[in-house]
Design an enzyme around this catalytic site. Structure first.
Site, PDB file in Angstrom:
ATOM      1  N   HIS A  49      -8.287   5.486   4.933  1.00 16.16           N
ATOM      2  CA  HIS A  49      -8.261   3.982   4.350  1.00 16.16           C
ATOM      3  C   HIS A  49      -8.311   3.989   2.724  1.00 16.16           C
ATOM      4  O   HIS A  49      -9.252   4.020   2.409  1.00 16.16           O
ATOM      5  CB  HIS A  49      -9.211   2.980   5.000  1.00 16.16           C
ATOM      6  CG  HIS A  49      -9.241   1.690   4.714  1.00 16.16           C
ATOM      7  ND1 HIS A  49     -10.261   0.826   4.679  1.00 16.16           N
ATOM      8  CD2 HIS A  49      -7.938   0.939   4.416  1.00 16.16           C
ATOM      9  CE1 HIS A  49      -9.815  -0.530   4.200  1.00 16.16           C
ATOM     10  NE2 HIS A  49      -8.614  -0.370   4.162  1.00 16.16           N
TER      11      HIS A  49
ATOM     12  N   MET B 194       0.846  -1.293   0.111  1.00 17.49           N
ATOM     13  CA  MET B 194      -0.187  -0.016  -0.115  1.00 17.49           C
ATOM     14  C   MET B 194       0.901   1.340   0.003  1.00 17.49           C
ATOM     15  O   MET B 194       0.436   2.388  -0.754  1.00 17.49           O
ATOM     16  CB  MET B 194      -0.878  -0.011   1.276  1.00 17.49           C
ATOM     17  CG  MET B 194      -2.134  -0.849   1.140  1.00 17.49           C
ATOM     18  SD  MET B 194      -3.100  -0.960  -0.289  1.00 17.49           S
ATOM     19  CE  MET B 194      -3.796   0.808  -0.014  1.00 17.49           C
TER      20      MET B 194
HETATM   21  N1  LIG Z   1      -2.883  -4.906   1.166  1.00 13.20           N
HETATM   22  C1  LIG Z   1      -3.889  -4.402   1.134  1.00 13.20           C
HETATM   23  O1  LIG Z   1      -4.469  -4.419   0.138  1.00 13.20           O
HETATM   24  C2  LIG Z   1      -4.370  -3.314   2.010  1.00 13.20           C
HETATM   25  C3  LIG Z   1      -5.407  -2.435   1.646  1.00 13.20           C
HETATM   26  C4  LIG Z   1      -5.762  -1.244   2.437  1.00 13.20           C
HETATM   27  C5  LIG Z   1      -5.275  -1.205   3.647  1.00 13.20           C
HETATM   28  N2  LIG Z   1      -4.092  -1.863   4.069  1.00 13.20           N
HETATM   29  C6  LIG Z   1      -3.381  -1.761   5.273  1.00 13.20           C
HETATM   30  O2  LIG Z   1      -2.101  -0.840   4.901  1.00 13.20           O
HETATM   31  C7  LIG Z   1      -1.172  -1.402   5.865  1.00 13.20           C
HETATM   32  C8  LIG Z   1      -0.007  -1.688   5.244  1.00 13.20           C
HETATM   33  O3  LIG Z   1      -0.272  -2.992   4.536  1.00 13.20           O
HETATM   34  P1  LIG Z   1       0.625  -3.528   3.218  1.00 13.20           P
HETATM   35  O4  LIG Z   1      -0.355  -4.487   2.457  1.00 13.20           O
HETATM   36  O5  LIG Z   1       1.106  -2.591   2.555  1.00 13.20           O
HETATM   37  O6  LIG Z   1       1.814  -4.299   4.005  1.00 13.20           O
HETATM   38  P2  LIG Z   1       3.009  -4.687   3.742  1.00 13.20           P
HETATM   39  O7  LIG Z   1       3.485  -5.845   4.438  1.00 13.20           O
HETATM   40  O8  LIG Z   1       3.193  -4.942   2.099  1.00 13.20           O
HETATM   41  O9  LIG Z   1       3.924  -3.691   3.757  1.00 13.20           O
HETATM   42  C9  LIG Z   1       4.414  -3.021   5.070  1.00 13.20           C
HETATM   43  C10 LIG Z   1       5.627  -2.353   4.924  1.00 13.20           C
HETATM   44  O10 LIG Z   1       6.012  -1.656   6.255  1.00 13.20           O
HETATM   45  C11 LIG Z   1       7.345  -1.780   6.582  1.00 13.20           C
HETATM   46  N3  LIG Z   1       7.682  -1.408   7.925  1.00 13.20           N
HETATM   47  C12 LIG Z   1       7.545  -2.320   8.981  1.00 13.20           C
HETATM   48  N4  LIG Z   1       7.885  -1.623  10.075  1.00 13.20           N
HETATM   49  C13 LIG Z   1       7.944  -0.389   9.927  1.00 13.20           C
HETATM   50  C14 LIG Z   1       8.407   0.933  10.309  1.00 13.20           C
HETATM   51  N5  LIG Z   1       8.717   0.851  11.790  1.00 13.20           N
HETATM   52  N6  LIG Z   1       8.567   1.851   9.844  1.00 13.20           N
HETATM   53  C15 LIG Z   1       8.527   1.981   8.303  1.00 13.20           C
HETATM   54  N7  LIG Z   1       7.931   1.006   7.663  1.00 13.20           N
HETATM   55  C16 LIG Z   1       7.816  -0.176   8.397  1.00 13.20           C
HETATM   56  C17 LIG Z   1       7.883  -3.091   6.164  1.00 13.20           C
HETATM   57  O11 LIG Z   1       9.213  -3.144   5.827  1.00 13.20           O
HETATM   58  C18 LIG Z   1       6.768  -3.048   4.744  1.00 13.20           C
HETATM   59  O12 LIG Z   1       7.738  -2.652   3.725  1.00 13.20           O
HETATM   60  C19 LIG Z   1      -1.946  -2.226   6.999  1.00 13.20           C
HETATM   61  O13 LIG Z   1      -2.369  -1.557   7.912  1.00 13.20           O
HETATM   62  C20 LIG Z   1      -3.032  -2.852   6.087  1.00 13.20           C
HETATM   63  O14 LIG Z   1      -4.013  -3.373   6.922  1.00 13.20           O
HETATM   64  C21 LIG Z   1      -3.586  -3.113   3.168  1.00 13.20           C
END
Ligand SMILES: NC(=O)c1ccc[n+]([C@@H]2O[C@H](COP(=O)([O-])OP(=O)(O)OC[C@H]3O[C@@H](n4cnc5c(N)ncnc54)[C@H](O)[C@@H]3O)[C@@H](O)[C@H]2O)c1
Length: 283
Positions: free
Chosen positions: A140, A14
């Site tokens: 979101h 995201m």
């Molecule tokens: N995947 C989806 O379709 C989706 C859709 C809407 C919302 N979300 C929400 O978005 C958020 C992220 O999801 P995602 O799918 O991108 O996860 P992801 O696992 O793809 O990415 C998360 C990233 O955060 C990084 N990270 C971890 N700790 C960190 C820190 N302390 N500081 C900075 N970066 C850090 C990780 O290295 C990773 O690159 C979650 O809360 C999820 O629920 C996800």
């Protein structure tokens, strides 16, 4: 409040997409992650999005380069002092989000707006460790944020209305549609989506269907652009599991996904981002 400069925490599925959307509207954006390799993957993904837009004639190659240059990938907090908005997009774990937001609060100005991209956690709890929880909103975005127009904007019980207004204005300024949603587990869209996913998993088990058959039927029906298994892979199975746990804890059995995803995660399969989930991905 006008946002002159933004920051996104997390360059994953995201975060990279959100940074791309912000840069497209001409705003500078810091993209921070703790993992250098993830920053590189995130930037490569952003370049791909711009390359596709350029191929379709939606942006010139020159302008695409200019927009990409607005994004600063980094692991540190350089340049956070004049950031007006921080969007947190780290994994869906409450304690991690609380810690990350408390850490960033010490780096930004007293008036900066803070936002969490949480899919399902209560905004009030995400902001519980902040000095000034009044400035935290849920913002979101949906996957893929570079395409999806909808953004849910959620006020926690502490959030000041002026910050909610600023969040909606910002969302509109980057050409997205902001909808104000009441705070509840899963908000609006994931509450519907995850209930549907739980039904599909039950149908697979009870009727002895294969994921591929179900996905093909959904895609052929044109009710959705892709089937539920392909979608879960695209969203990230770890994220889907975390969201489902939040929802089944809040609403009970109808949101229970069983162990369908748990078993894949135990094999290290987190969906498209790791190359394997319900399907296998190459290239
Ligand atoms: N995947 C989806 O379709 C989706 C859709 C809407 C919302 N979300 C929400 O978005 C958020 C992220 O999801 P995602 O799918 O991108 O996860 P992801 O696992 O793809 O990415 C998360 C990233 O955060 C990084 N990270 C971890 N700790 C960190 C820190 N302390 N500081 C900075 N970066 C850090 C990780 O290295 C990773 O690159 C979650 O809360 C999820 O629920 C996800």
């Amino acid at each position: 409040m006008y946002v002159f400069k933004a920051a996104v925490l997390g360059a994953g599925t995201m975060g990279a997409e959100i940074a791309q959307v912000i840069s497209l509207s001409g705003l500078p954006v810091v993209l921070k992650d703790v993992d250098e390799a993830q920053l590189e993957r995130g930037m490569a993904h952003i370049r791909d999005i711009y390359a596709r837009r350029a191929q379709r004639g939606r942006i010139s190659e020159h302008d695409a380069e200019d927009r990409i240059a607005l994004i600063t990938p980094q692991v540190g907090f350089e340049g956070f002092s004049d950031v007006d908005l921080v969007i947190e997009a780290v994994p869906e774990k409450l304690s991690l989000k609380q810690a990350v937001l408390a850490e960033v609060e010490a780096q930004v100005s007293k008036t900066a707006l803070l936002a969490t991209n949480t899919s399902a956690l209560p905004v009030t709890e995400v902001g519980a460790k902040l000095q000034k929880p009044q400035r935290l909103v849920g913002m979101h975005f949906f996957f893929p944020a570079s395409v999806m127009k909808l953004v849910e904007v959620i006020a926690g019980s502490e959030t000041d209305e002026e910050y909610v207004d600023s969040a909606v204005e910002f969302v509109e300024s980057i050409r997205r549609i902001g909808v104000r949603v009441r705070e509840c587990p899963g908000f609006l869209v994931n509450r519907i989506l995850m209930a549907g996913l739980a039904e599909v998993f039950r149908a697979e088990r009870d009727l002895g269907l294969q994921p591929r058959e179900i996905d093909a039927a959904v895609a052929a029906s044109r009710l959705a652009p892709m089937g539920p298994y392909a979608l879960a892979d695209a969203l990230g199975l770890d994220i889907a599991e975390d969201v489902a746990q939040t929802l089944s804890a809040a609403y009970g059995e109808r949101f229970d996904l069983g162990d369908r995803i748990t078993r894949l995660l135990a094999e290290g399969k987190r969906g498209a981002k790791t190359g394997e989930g319900f399907y296998t991905y190459t290239g």
